[in-house]
Design a protein around this motif. Structure first.
Motif, PDB file in Angstrom:
ATOM      1  N   CYS A 141      -6.471   1.934  -8.039  1.00  5.98           N
ATOM      2  CA  CYS A 141      -5.985   0.549  -7.375  1.00  5.98           C
ATOM      3  C   CYS A 141      -4.512   0.515  -8.053  1.00  5.98           C
ATOM      4  N   HIS A 142      -4.217   1.775  -8.497  1.00 11.78           N
ATOM      5  CA  HIS A 142      -2.756   2.254  -7.844  1.00 11.78           C
ATOM      6  C   HIS A 142      -1.801   1.688  -6.852  1.00 11.78           C
ATOM      7  N   HIS A 143      -0.463   1.181  -6.260  1.00 10.75           N
ATOM      8  CA  HIS A 143      -0.299   1.889  -4.934  1.00 10.75           C
ATOM      9  C   HIS A 143       1.942   1.893  -5.913  1.00 10.75           C
ATOM     10  N   TYR A 144       2.802   1.281  -5.187  1.00 13.76           N
ATOM     11  CA  TYR A 144       3.848   1.730  -5.372  1.00 13.76           C
ATOM     12  C   TYR A 144       4.177   0.559  -6.014  1.00 13.76           C
ATOM     13  N   PRO A 145       5.404   0.906  -6.963  1.00 11.27           N
ATOM     14  CA  PRO A 145       5.671   2.164  -7.615  1.00 11.27           C
ATOM     15  C   PRO A 145       5.612   3.095  -8.360  1.00 11.27           C
ATOM     16  N   ASP A 146       4.190   3.270  -8.618  1.00 11.60           N
ATOM     17  CA  ASP A 146       3.352   3.833  -9.759  1.00 11.60           C
ATOM     18  C   ASP A 146       3.760   5.340  -9.440  1.00 11.60           C
ATOM     19  N   GLN A 147       3.798   5.739  -7.962  1.00 11.56           N
ATOM     20  CA  GLN A 147       3.495   7.026  -8.197  1.00 11.56           C
ATOM     21  C   GLN A 147       4.733   7.423  -8.340  1.00 11.56           C
ATOM     22  N   LEU A 148       6.345   6.835  -7.651  1.00 11.43           N
ATOM     23  CA  LEU A 148       7.413   7.270  -7.806  1.00 11.43           C
ATOM     24  C   LEU A 148       7.784   7.311  -9.773  1.00 11.43           C
ATOM     25  N   SER A 234      -2.568   3.454   1.071  1.00 10.63           N
ATOM     26  CA  SER A 234      -2.884   3.661  -0.501  1.00 10.63           C
ATOM     27  C   SER A 234      -1.121   3.347  -0.603  1.00 10.63           C
ATOM     28  N   LEU A 235      -0.199   3.790  -0.454  1.00 11.71           N
ATOM     29  CA  LEU A 235       1.248   3.874  -1.383  1.00 11.71           C
ATOM     30  C   LEU A 235       1.878   2.503  -1.325  1.00 11.71           C
ATOM     31  N   LEU A 236       1.763   1.391   0.095  1.00  8.54           N
ATOM     32  CA  LEU A 236       2.420  -0.314   0.189  1.00  8.54           C
ATOM     33  C   LEU A 236       1.269  -1.063  -0.350  1.00  8.54           C
ATOM     34  N   GLY A 237      -0.085  -0.723  -0.279  1.00  7.85           N
ATOM     35  CA  GLY A 237      -0.587  -1.730  -0.760  1.00  7.85           C
ATOM     36  C   GLY A 237      -1.722  -2.561   0.058  1.00  7.85           C
ATOM     37  N   HIS A 238      -2.027  -4.171  -0.361  1.00  4.36           N
ATOM     38  CA  HIS A 238      -2.433  -5.261   0.476  1.00  4.36           C
ATOM     39  C   HIS A 238      -0.898  -6.231   0.303  1.00  4.36           C
ATOM     40  N   GLN A 239      -0.008  -6.205   1.271  1.00  2.04           N
ATOM     41  CA  GLN A 239       0.979  -6.992   1.297  1.00  2.04           C
ATOM     42  C   GLN A 239       0.868  -8.213   2.160  1.00  2.04           C
ATOM     43  N   TRP A 240       0.406  -9.628   1.180  1.00  2.00           N
ATOM     44  CA  TRP A 240       0.221 -10.742   1.994  1.00  2.00           C
ATOM     45  C   TRP A 240       1.239 -11.360   2.008  1.00  2.00           C
ATOM     46  N   LYS A 241       1.951 -11.553   1.811  1.00  3.91           N
ATOM     47  CA  LYS A 241       3.720 -12.536   1.102  1.00  3.91           C
ATOM     48  C   LYS A 241       5.314 -11.522   2.285  1.00  3.91           C
ATOM     49  N   GLU A 242       5.290 -12.492   2.675  1.00  2.00           N
ATOM     50  CA  GLU A 242       6.876 -12.254   3.068  1.00  2.00           C
ATOM     51  C   GLU A 242       7.263 -12.141   2.061  1.00  2.00           C
ATOM     52  N   PRO A 243       8.280 -10.647   2.382  1.00  2.00           N
ATOM     53  CA  PRO A 243       9.109 -10.099   3.854  1.00  2.00           C
ATOM     54  C   PRO A 243       7.923  -9.228   4.114  1.00  2.00           C
ATOM     55  N   ASN A 244       6.996  -8.942   3.117  1.00  2.00           N
ATOM     56  CA  ASN A 244       6.481  -7.376   3.284  1.00  2.00           C
ATOM     57  C   ASN A 244       5.566  -7.560   4.369  1.00  2.00           C
ATOM     58  N   ALA A 245       5.135  -8.517   4.709  1.00  2.00           N
ATOM     59  CA  ALA A 245       4.036  -8.692   5.641  1.00  2.00           C
ATOM     60  C   ALA A 245       3.800  -9.948   7.036  1.00  2.00           C
ATOM     61  N   THR A 246       3.617  -9.320   7.732  1.00  2.00           N
ATOM     62  CA  THR A 246       4.292 -10.976   9.014  1.00  2.00           C
ATOM     63  C   THR A 246       2.489 -11.483   8.865  1.00  2.00           C
ATOM     64  N   LYS A 247       1.542 -10.888   8.385  1.00  2.00           N
ATOM     65  CA  LYS A 247      -0.047 -11.809   8.461  1.00  2.00           C
ATOM     66  C   LYS A 247      -0.448 -11.665   7.784  1.00  2.00           C
ATOM     67  N   GLY A 248      -1.100 -12.307   6.740  1.00  2.00           N
ATOM     68  CA  GLY A 248      -2.575 -11.219   5.796  1.00  2.00           C
ATOM     69  C   GLY A 248      -3.079 -10.866   6.938  1.00  2.00           C
ATOM     70  N   TRP A 249      -4.753 -11.408   5.850  1.00  2.00           N
ATOM     71  CA  TRP A 249      -5.879 -11.343   6.645  1.00  2.00           C
ATOM     72  C   TRP A 249      -6.155 -11.869   8.441  1.00  2.00           C
ATOM     73  N   SER A 250      -6.766 -11.072   8.561  1.00  2.00           N
ATOM     74  CA  SER A 250      -6.916 -11.437  10.672  1.00  2.00           C
ATOM     75  C   SER A 250      -7.920 -10.942  10.838  1.00  2.00           C
ATOM     76  N   LEU A 251      -8.729 -11.699  11.902  1.00  2.00           N
ATOM     77  CA  LEU A 251      -9.785 -11.392  12.646  1.00  2.00           C
ATOM     78  C   LEU A 251      -9.461  -9.584  13.394  1.00  2.00           C
ATOM     79  N   LEU A 252      -7.990 -10.021  14.076  1.00  2.00           N
ATOM     80  CA  LEU A 252      -7.910  -8.686  14.960  1.00  2.00           C
ATOM     81  C   LEU A 252      -6.716  -7.681  13.214  1.00  2.00           C
ATOM     82  N   ASN A 253      -7.061  -8.200  12.428  1.00  2.00           N
ATOM     83  CA  ASN A 253      -6.032  -7.628  11.295  1.00  2.00           C
ATOM     84  C   ASN A 253      -7.171  -7.237   9.994  1.00  2.00           C
ATOM     85  N   PHE A 254      -8.323  -7.372   9.931  1.00  2.00           N
ATOM     86  CA  PHE A 254      -9.403  -7.256   9.372  1.00  2.00           C
ATOM     87  C   PHE A 254      -8.194  -6.648   6.929  1.00  2.00           C
ATOM     88  N   TRP A 255      -8.333  -5.605   7.324  1.00  2.00           N
ATOM     89  CA  TRP A 255      -7.869  -5.058   5.731  1.00  2.00           C
ATOM     90  C   TRP A 255      -6.096  -5.241   6.097  1.00  2.00           C
TER      91      TRP A 255
END
Length: 352
Positions: A141-148, A234-255
């Motif tokens: 459960c580690h994503h950026y910036p943990d690796q850097l 794996s690097l960026l993880g789940h990005q649920w909020k703007e401006p990192n993601a255009t949208k969270g979960w949806s039927l067309l964007n399951f993950w």
């Protein structure tokens, strides 16, 4: 049916433990020290066992051959044994280069044996102090910036302890495979713009910039056309909020991994090469079935556009994930580390 399932489970479990115990002695023969990079760092205590630096010292005969008199030879023997030296000892010795090895695994897991310790053995044979980095990944459960953070901390740690290990702090490089190739390239590109250590309260006078980097069959881009999707997720993880993601979960964007273009651009290494990028060695195979070959092509072009000293070694066949595994087909056919990497290390002044 139930008996068959139990039998199959037993065989799989038995094979796993055989694999596990077969690999433990291999690791223990290679490294002489385990360094917990986050040990004693405030607010990082829970990360202690997820980030480990394994020290593989240069072979005794190689280290000794680099020194001329008896005092220096004794220094070489002490260094080759993996024992930390006193300041007075280190001052009398010719310092050696060092390498940090970042195995691949899609930023999800790590290929420690063939990409980590096999590489360490090769560098050790050529008189280079090797450090295999077990950095934090998405499996835990580690994503950026943990690796850097982990790689930058490793670079700083080695520079701060250079005298103890008899290391030239101006000859510390990083080699990475697959996603690890993205990580070492990121360390070279982001040193002046994404220094993560001050954010953790770590103050140091040492640079987080590696002196040379070697991305091997690397993940380079986060763009949709050639990016390695598993590594990106794996690097960026789940990005649920703007401006990192255009949208969270949806039927067309399951993950829920709808990354913004600005985020994809920021972590696409071909788009962020700085003027002070360290010398770079790239290796890739055209038939790579995992990471699209174009990743390396674009990095090569980006480095050339900035006149960064670099070498791009390309083979028509070889696949992916071979690391420096001694009995892999591409190693037996090309000996790429001896035939290509070693001369390059001499060319840029890391080895004599």
């Amino acid at each position: 049916m139930q008996i068959f399932a139990k039998h199959a489970f037993f065989k799989i479990s038995f094979a796993f433990y055989i694999f596990l115990f077969m690999n433990i002695p291999i690791f223990s023969k290679d490294y002489t020290q385990k360094i917990f990079l986050w040990d004693g760092v405030p607010k990082m205590e829970t990360q202690k066992r997820d980030t480990i630096l394994y020290y593989v010292p240069p072979k005794e005969e190689i280290a000794v051959s680099r020194h001329g008199n008896d005092t220096q030879s004794e220094c070489g023997r002490n260094n080759a044994s993996g024992l930390a030296q006193s300041d007075s000892q280190s001052e009398t010795c010719c310092a050696l280069p060092a390498i940090i090895i970042c195995p691949g695994g899609s930023y999800h897991h790590l290929g420690m044996p063939h990409e980590g310790f096999a590489s360490a053995r090769w560098f050790s044979l050529h008189g280079i102090a090797a450090f295999v980095l077990r950095y934090r990944v998405a499996y835990n459960c580690h994503h950026y910036p943990d690796q850097l953070e982990d790689l930058q901390m490793a670079i700083v740690y080695i520079r701060e302890h250079a005298r103890e290990f008899n290391i030239d702090k101006n000859k510390i490089g990083a080699i990475g495979y697959s996603a690890g190739g993205h990580l070492v390239t990121m360390a070279g590109e982001f040193a002046s713009t994404h220094n993560e250590l001050p954010k953790l309260g770590i103050e140091t006078s040492e640079s987080v910039r590696p002196d040379f980097v070697m991305p091997i069959y690397p993940v380079v881009s986060m763009q949709d056309d050639i990016g390695h999707k598993w590594s990106r997720r794996s690097l960026l993880g789940h990005q649920w909020k703007e401006p990192n993601a255009t949208k969270g979960w949806s039927l067309l964007n399951f993950w829920g991994h709808a990354y913004s273009q600005s985020l994809k651009d920021e972590f696409s290494m071909e788009l962020n090469v700085p003027d002070d990028m360290p010398p770079t060695f790239i290796l890739a195979c055209e038939d790579d079935p995992v990471v699209i070959y174009e990743n390396s092509v674009r990095l090569d072009k980006a480095l050339a556009a900035k006149n960064i000293p670099h070498l791009f070694v390309s083979y028509p066949k070889g696949g992916h994930g071979f690391g420096m595994k001694e009995n892999s087909n591409i190693m037996e056919e090309t000996h790429w580390n001896d035939e290509k990497l070693l001369p390059w290390l001499k060319e840029i002044g890391i080895l004599e």
